[in-house]
Scaffold this active site. Structure first.
Site, PDB file in Angstrom:
ATOM      1  N   SER A  15      -9.725  -4.314 -10.839  1.00 55.94           N
ATOM      2  CA  SER A  15      -9.302  -2.942 -11.110  1.00 55.94           C
ATOM      3  C   SER A  15      -7.802  -2.922 -11.365  1.00 55.94           C
ATOM      4  CB  SER A  15      -9.674  -2.041  -9.933  1.00 55.94           C
ATOM      5  OG  SER A  15      -9.183  -2.573  -8.725  1.00 55.94           O
ATOM      6  N   GLU A  17      -4.143  -0.600 -11.612  1.00 54.82           N
ATOM      7  CA  GLU A  17      -3.454   0.635 -11.194  1.00 54.82           C
ATOM      8  C   GLU A  17      -2.311   0.963 -12.157  1.00 54.82           C
ATOM      9  OE1 GLU A  17      -2.613   1.238  -6.974  1.00 54.82           O
ATOM     10  OE2 GLU A  17      -0.566   1.753  -7.547  1.00 54.82           O
ATOM     11  N   ASP A 109       4.848   8.632   0.644  1.00 50.90           N
ATOM     12  CA  ASP A 109       6.154   8.243   1.193  1.00 50.90           C
ATOM     13  C   ASP A 109       7.041   9.474   1.317  1.00 50.90           C
ATOM     14  OD1 ASP A 109       5.995   5.498   1.650  1.00 50.90           O
ATOM     15  OD2 ASP A 109       6.082   5.102  -0.498  1.00 50.90           O
ATOM     16  N   PHE A 219      10.877  -3.656  -4.739  1.00 53.57           N
ATOM     17  CA  PHE A 219       9.553  -3.367  -4.171  1.00 53.57           C
ATOM     18  C   PHE A 219       9.375  -3.982  -2.791  1.00 53.57           C
ATOM     19  CE2 PHE A 219       6.308  -1.559  -7.097  1.00 53.57           C
ATOM     20  CZ  PHE A 219       7.227  -1.022  -7.981  1.00 53.57           C
ATOM     21  N   HIS A 269      -7.428  -5.676  -6.902  1.00 52.65           N
ATOM     22  CA  HIS A 269      -6.773  -4.507  -7.498  1.00 52.65           C
ATOM     23  C   HIS A 269      -5.395  -4.949  -7.983  1.00 52.65           C
ATOM     24  CE1 HIS A 269      -6.248  -0.198  -8.057  1.00 52.65           C
ATOM     25  NE2 HIS A 269      -5.100  -0.236  -7.416  1.00 52.65           N
TER      26      HIS A 269
HETATM   27  P1  FAD Z   1      -1.138   6.671   6.904  1.00 50.72           P
HETATM   28  O1  FAD Z   1      -2.431   5.963   6.925  1.00 50.72           O
HETATM   29  O2  FAD Z   1      -1.130   8.112   7.299  1.00 50.72           O
HETATM   30  O3  FAD Z   1      -0.101   5.847   7.800  1.00 50.72           O
HETATM   31  C1  FAD Z   1       1.300   6.129   7.746  1.00 50.72           C
HETATM   32  C2  FAD Z   1       1.996   5.636   9.007  1.00 50.72           C
HETATM   33  O4  FAD Z   1       1.617   6.455  10.107  1.00 50.72           O
HETATM   34  C3  FAD Z   1       1.615   4.199   9.414  1.00 50.72           C
HETATM   35  O5  FAD Z   1       2.750   3.592   9.968  1.00 50.72           O
HETATM   36  C4  FAD Z   1       0.543   4.407  10.470  1.00 50.72           C
HETATM   37  O6  FAD Z   1       0.463   3.316  11.386  1.00 50.72           O
HETATM   38  C5  FAD Z   1       1.038   5.678  11.144  1.00 50.72           C
HETATM   39  N1  FAD Z   1      -0.034   6.499  11.722  1.00 50.72           N
HETATM   40  C6  FAD Z   1      -1.223   6.805  11.195  1.00 50.72           C
HETATM   41  N2  FAD Z   1      -1.932   7.608  12.001  1.00 50.72           N
HETATM   42  C7  FAD Z   1      -1.142   7.829  13.089  1.00 50.72           C
HETATM   43  C8  FAD Z   1      -1.280   8.606  14.272  1.00 50.72           C
HETATM   44  N3  FAD Z   1      -2.383   9.308  14.525  1.00 50.72           N
HETATM   45  N4  FAD Z   1      -0.252   8.626  15.181  1.00 50.72           N
HETATM   46  C9  FAD Z   1       0.885   7.918  14.938  1.00 50.72           C
HETATM   47  N5  FAD Z   1       1.075   7.171  13.824  1.00 50.72           N
HETATM   48  C10 FAD Z   1       0.080   7.139  12.911  1.00 50.72           C
HETATM   49  N6  FAD Z   1       2.333   6.559  -2.475  1.00 50.72           N
HETATM   50  C11 FAD Z   1       2.424   7.631  -3.285  1.00 50.72           C
HETATM   51  O7  FAD Z   1       3.310   8.470  -3.094  1.00 50.72           O
HETATM   52  N7  FAD Z   1       1.555   7.796  -4.346  1.00 50.72           N
HETATM   53  C12 FAD Z   1       0.555   6.918  -4.599  1.00 50.72           C
HETATM   54  O8  FAD Z   1      -0.214   7.088  -5.546  1.00 50.72           O
HETATM   55  C13 FAD Z   1       0.426   5.771  -3.743  1.00 50.72           C
HETATM   56  N8  FAD Z   1      -0.554   4.865  -3.939  1.00 50.72           N
HETATM   57  C14 FAD Z   1      -0.701   3.817  -3.057  1.00 50.72           C
HETATM   58  C15 FAD Z   1      -1.758   2.928  -3.235  1.00 50.72           C
HETATM   59  C16 FAD Z   1      -1.942   1.848  -2.349  1.00 50.72           C
HETATM   60  C17 FAD Z   1      -3.119   0.919  -2.547  1.00 50.72           C
HETATM   61  C18 FAD Z   1      -1.011   1.647  -1.284  1.00 50.72           C
HETATM   62  C19 FAD Z   1      -1.168   0.472  -0.357  1.00 50.72           C
HETATM   63  C20 FAD Z   1       0.038   2.531  -1.105  1.00 50.72           C
HETATM   64  C21 FAD Z   1       0.209   3.625  -1.977  1.00 50.72           C
HETATM   65  N9  FAD Z   1       1.239   4.558  -1.811  1.00 50.72           N
HETATM   66  C22 FAD Z   1       1.350   5.638  -2.661  1.00 50.72           C
HETATM   67  C23 FAD Z   1       2.226   4.380  -0.734  1.00 50.72           C
HETATM   68  C24 FAD Z   1       1.827   5.156   0.562  1.00 50.72           C
HETATM   69  O9  FAD Z   1       1.842   6.539   0.316  1.00 50.72           O
HETATM   70  C25 FAD Z   1       2.842   4.771   1.641  1.00 50.72           C
HETATM   71  O10 FAD Z   1       2.678   3.448   2.021  1.00 50.72           O
HETATM   72  C26 FAD Z   1       2.924   5.730   2.844  1.00 50.72           C
HETATM   73  O11 FAD Z   1       4.121   5.434   3.545  1.00 50.72           O
HETATM   74  C27 FAD Z   1       1.765   5.597   3.823  1.00 50.72           C
HETATM   75  O12 FAD Z   1       0.613   6.112   3.321  1.00 50.72           O
HETATM   76  P2  FAD Z   1      -0.785   5.897   4.094  1.00 50.72           P
HETATM   77  O13 FAD Z   1      -1.804   6.673   3.352  1.00 50.72           O
HETATM   78  O14 FAD Z   1      -1.026   4.471   4.314  1.00 50.72           O
HETATM   79  O15 FAD Z   1      -0.449   6.627   5.478  1.00 50.72           O
END
Ligand code: FAD
Length: 290
Positions: A15, A17, A109, A219, A269
């Site tokens: 896939s 991105e 982020d 990055f 991916h």
């Molecule tokens: P989460 O899963 O919410 O985790 C974020 C942080 O919070 C982690 O440190 C986790 O350990 C902590 N955490 C989670 N739950 C709890 C809780 N209950 N209590 C305390 N701490 C907690 N960014 C973009 O802006 N746009 C995109 O399109 C995008 N695509 C991405 C695609 C992939 C495959 C990846 C790997 C990353 C992508 N990102 C994107 C980056 C991503 O948004 C960042 O890495 C962001 O900082 C974390 O997102 P997450 O969904 O993993 O967050």
């Protein structure tokens, strides 16, 4: 097509991105690039979700057009950044109305200029909350999420990060895609720890072919991925020779992918950064070996 049905170690899918281009011309170029990539039979492509403004509409526009014009399954990324739950519901409804089956659910982020993530009032603090919301609202999407073989940059420990991932998976994820990594040992170790923690959904490795020296520095600084010492030295040696650098990047990613495939990953991916030639070279080489 739900992506979870395409993730199969005995027939792994590739896939790609992309991020949404800023101009109409950029969108047209990207659609042409996708037509070029179609013969590689990608299992799906995905389009990232920006920090705000018009690029967000472009994500929705692009996934819809990709699916309609090329027939390739297209997945929208969606983040919690700057959205209330009502706004998120609207975006999800638009995706459902466009007959899109898959969403990559993310927290996002912190926007530029901010160092920590601030939840929007009436929105969500973590991706797991958005996953739970989508399940409660009865949308029928296949849901992906992000995971971090080397640990998320904000996390105090990899164990905490894994516990949070487990909660996110239990909220209703169907698969996860990893952050980029350059050393497969991180991926294999992470999968083992995830399985021990009771995470049983597919874990798709995310691979970024290196095509630009400064970009890889930026990055890796941002996402905390380790560049193995030997690769770092090789990159340093060719940093001013663009062609040699791309060749090195393609060779490294190809070797990584060969090992991942030989050890039974459900798919790979590719973070293409909208530059498809490197990805095309790698996937063509891999297809010849499958
Ligand atoms: P989460 O899963 O919410 O985790 C974020 C942080 O919070 C982690 O440190 C986790 O350990 C902590 N955490 C989670 N739950 C709890 C809780 N209950 N209590 C305390 N701490 C907690 N960014 C973009 O802006 N746009 C995109 O399109 C995008 N695509 C991405 C695609 C992939 C495959 C990846 C790997 C990353 C992508 N990102 C994107 C980056 C991503 O948004 C960042 O890495 C962001 O900082 C974390 O997102 P997450 O969904 O993993 O967050």
């Amino acid at each position: 097509m739900k992506i979870r049905n395409r993730l199969n170690p005995s027939n792994p899918c590739f896939s790609f991105e992309f991020f949404p281009p800023k101009t109409d011309e950029g969108v047209a170029n990207l659609l042409r690039t996708l037509e070029d990539l179609a013969p590689l039979e990608p299992g799906f492509v995905s389009v990232t979700y920006g920090a705000g403004g018009s690029t967000r509409d472009r994500t929705l526009e692009l996934v819809t057009r990709i699916k309609q014009q090329t027939g390739i399954e297209a997945m929208a990324h969606l983040t919690c950044v700057g959205h209330t739950r009502e706004e998120l519901r609207d975006v999800l409804q638009r995706l459902a109305d466009a007959k899109l089956d898959n969403v990559l659910v993310l927290r996002g982020d912190p926007p530029q200029g901010q160092t920590t993530f601030q939840p929007t009032e009436g929105g969500f603090s973590y991706a797991s909350e958005l996953v739970q919301f989508i399940r409660e609202e009865d949308f029928n999407f296949c849901l992906g999420g992000a995971c971090y073989p080397e640990g998320h940059v904000e996390t105090a420990s990899r164990d905490d990060d894994l516990r949070h991932l487990k909660a996110k998976v239990d909220a209703g994820l169907d698969f996860v895609v990893t952050q980029l990594f350059f050393d497969n040992a991180f991926y294999f170790d992470f999968v083992e720890r995830a399985r021990r923690a009771g995470i049983n959904i597919p874990i798709v490795p995310g691979i970024m072919p290196i095509t630009n020296y400064e970009q890889v520095q930026r990055f890796t600084r941002m996402c905390g991925a380790t560049v193995p010492m030997r690769l770092g030295l090789q990159l340093e040696r060719v940093k001013d020779q663009p062609e040699a650098l791309v060749q090195l990047g393609v060779a490294h990613a190809t070797v990584q992918c060969m090992e991942l495939l030989s050890r039974g990953v459900p798919g790979i991916h590719f973070y293409t950064l909208n530059k498809s030639p490197a990805t095309r070279m790698i996937v063509s080489a891999l297809r010849a070996h499958l």
